[in-house]
Scaffold this motif. Sequence first.
Motif, PDB file in Angstrom:
ATOM      1  N   SER A   8       0.840  -1.196   0.000  1.00 55.82           N
ATOM      2  CA  SER A   8       0.000   0.000   0.000  1.00 55.82           C
ATOM      3  C   SER A   8       0.878   1.251   0.000  1.00 55.82           C
ATOM      4  O   SER A   8       2.009   1.224   0.482  1.00 55.82           O
ATOM      5  N   LYS A   9       0.337   2.323  -0.553  1.00 55.24           N
ATOM      6  CA  LYS A   9       1.073   3.583  -0.599  1.00 55.24           C
ATOM      7  C   LYS A   9       1.301   4.143   0.799  1.00 55.24           C
ATOM      8  O   LYS A   9       2.302   4.828   1.052  1.00 55.24           O
ATOM      9  N   SER A  10       0.397   3.858   1.727  1.00 58.29           N
ATOM     10  CA  SER A  10       0.520   4.378   3.093  1.00 58.29           C
ATOM     11  C   SER A  10       1.649   3.717   3.870  1.00 58.29           C
ATOM     12  O   SER A  10       2.155   4.273   4.841  1.00 58.29           O
ATOM     13  N   LYS A  11       2.026   2.505   3.464  1.00 59.50           N
ATOM     14  CA  LYS A  11       3.082   1.718   4.105  1.00 59.50           C
ATOM     15  C   LYS A  11       2.752   1.361   5.558  1.00 59.50           C
ATOM     16  O   LYS A  11       3.637   1.050   6.359  1.00 59.50           O
ATOM     17  N   ILE A  12       1.469   1.395   5.902  1.00 60.35           N
ATOM     18  CA  ILE A  12       1.045   1.036   7.252  1.00 60.35           C
ATOM     19  C   ILE A  12       1.164  -0.474   7.428  1.00 60.35           C
ATOM     20  O   ILE A  12       0.702  -1.235   6.577  1.00 60.35           O
ATOM     21  N   PRO A  13       1.778  -0.947   8.524  1.00 60.88           N
ATOM     22  CA  PRO A  13       1.840  -2.397   8.766  1.00 60.88           C
ATOM     23  C   PRO A  13       0.429  -2.976   8.842  1.00 60.88           C
ATOM     24  O   PRO A  13      -0.437  -2.393   9.511  1.00 60.88           O
ATOM     25  N   ALA A  14       0.206  -4.081   8.179  1.00 59.59           N
ATOM     26  CA  ALA A  14      -1.159  -4.626   8.137  1.00 59.59           C
ATOM     27  C   ALA A  14      -1.148  -6.134   7.972  1.00 59.59           C
ATOM     28  O   ALA A  14      -0.287  -6.696   7.299  1.00 59.59           O
ATOM     29  N   LEU A  15      -2.117  -6.760   8.615  1.00 55.71           N
ATOM     30  CA  LEU A  15      -2.468  -8.155   8.359  1.00 55.71           C
ATOM     31  C   LEU A  15      -3.884  -8.112   7.811  1.00 55.71           C
ATOM     32  O   LEU A  15      -4.793  -7.601   8.475  1.00 55.71           O
ATOM     33  N   CYS A  16      -4.076  -8.605   6.609  1.00 59.25           N
ATOM     34  CA  CYS A  16      -5.385  -8.411   5.985  1.00 59.25           C
ATOM     35  C   CYS A  16      -5.829  -9.631   5.206  1.00 59.25           C
ATOM     36  O   CYS A  16      -5.036 -10.517   4.879  1.00 59.25           O
ATOM     37  N   ILE A  17      -7.119  -9.645   4.927  1.00 60.43           N
ATOM     38  CA  ILE A  17      -7.753 -10.748   4.210  1.00 60.43           C
ATOM     39  C   ILE A  17      -8.756 -10.182   3.224  1.00 60.43           C
ATOM     40  O   ILE A  17      -9.420  -9.174   3.495  1.00 60.43           O
ATOM     41  N   HIS A  18      -8.846 -10.817   2.069  1.00 59.69           N
ATOM     42  CA  HIS A  18      -9.863 -10.430   1.086  1.00 59.69           C
ATOM     43  C   HIS A  18     -10.116 -11.585   0.134  1.00 59.69           C
ATOM     44  O   HIS A  18      -9.346 -12.553   0.069  1.00 59.69           O
ATOM     45  N   VAL A  19     -11.220 -11.475  -0.614  1.00 61.30           N
ATOM     46  CA  VAL A  19     -11.497 -12.438  -1.669  1.00 61.30           C
ATOM     47  C   VAL A  19     -11.202 -11.769  -3.006  1.00 61.30           C
ATOM     48  O   VAL A  19     -10.846 -10.589  -3.053  1.00 61.30           O
ATOM     49  N   ILE A  20     -11.306 -12.523  -4.099  1.00 58.32           N
ATOM     50  CA  ILE A  20     -10.680 -12.032  -5.326  1.00 58.32           C
ATOM     51  C   ILE A  20     -11.626 -11.965  -6.526  1.00 58.32           C
ATOM     52  O   ILE A  20     -12.666 -12.611  -6.574  1.00 58.32           O
TER      53      ILE A  20
END
Length: 325
Positions: free
Chosen positions: A85-97
């Motif tokens: 991401s452009k924000s560069k915020i540390p993240a653990l994420c989930i999504h479908v496609i």
Amino acid sequence: MVTLLLASSKDPASMNLYNAMLSNTIWKKGIKMPHGIVHEHDLGQTHLLLIRDKHHIFADNIDIIHEKHKNIQVDEVLVLSKHASKSKIPALCIHVIGLPGQEPYGEMGQSGGYKGQLVPPSTRFGSLFRSLCEISENKGMDSEFDITIESTHHGPYLTKPTAYLEIGSTESHWIRQDAAEVWALTIIQCLGLNGDKPIGEWKGEGYVMIGLGGGHYAPRHKSIISKTDVWVGHILANYSLIFDDYIEGEKISGSWQDSIQKSIEATQISFPGGNIFVHLDRKSFKAWQRNSIISFLDKKNIPVYRLKEIVSLHKHKSSDDSPFN
């Protein structure tokens, strides 16, 4: 009936997650096959596949390929991946496609998949996210990493219910072993690889939410998933719901109807017999857009519920008598 965990050597976070899975539970010795290296879990029903020839977002039909090489049936695919991401915020994420709203239909997307096509969502979307929140909090990761969902985006094109499990958002985060361990523990818990009962397996009845509207990280839809045990299908951001210019007295045109229709169809594949409803991020739409969506859904007998309605019907996720269980 096998859950396929997919990793790619082209993705550093994917390799980090792959190694965390190998380290945190017991697997049989890996076997080199034409499509990659395959580890079968000691308890069975879960395969860990490492592909080396391409990035996972371009691994179209890897579910079918794995079925043919192993002579088994793949039930779902969980892809181990980096998040950027452009924000560069540390993240653990989930999504479908999938690539809802993108044109021209059928053309390959820049990040895999095919424009206008959606992949069935993993039935574990909601349970994986809630388990991730719980384990992240227990491990103290939530103080540094944003624990979040994303709306439907990118490839590959698959036919089995799928979700992406990601570490973000920069190279230094992708290789964090503590982040990979949190995801590994989440996967182990949800798939029952610790010997416990698996979580998030569809049994043929329940209420399933499709989220429409909002930004890429879908905070209003995320709030519902966090507060309830509702099943979760596709989440479509505003950028996937494209409306043509409004002209009073004329039909509301644009590809938004196709995106919604395909999100319903893909979700129905994953949740046969499910009671599908829609949650709208109402403030993200203009009134005429919102009314058009509600009218379109009404003709298909798909109800639209507000957050308070969903929470009041559902009560709390610890409630055993919830109609959404």
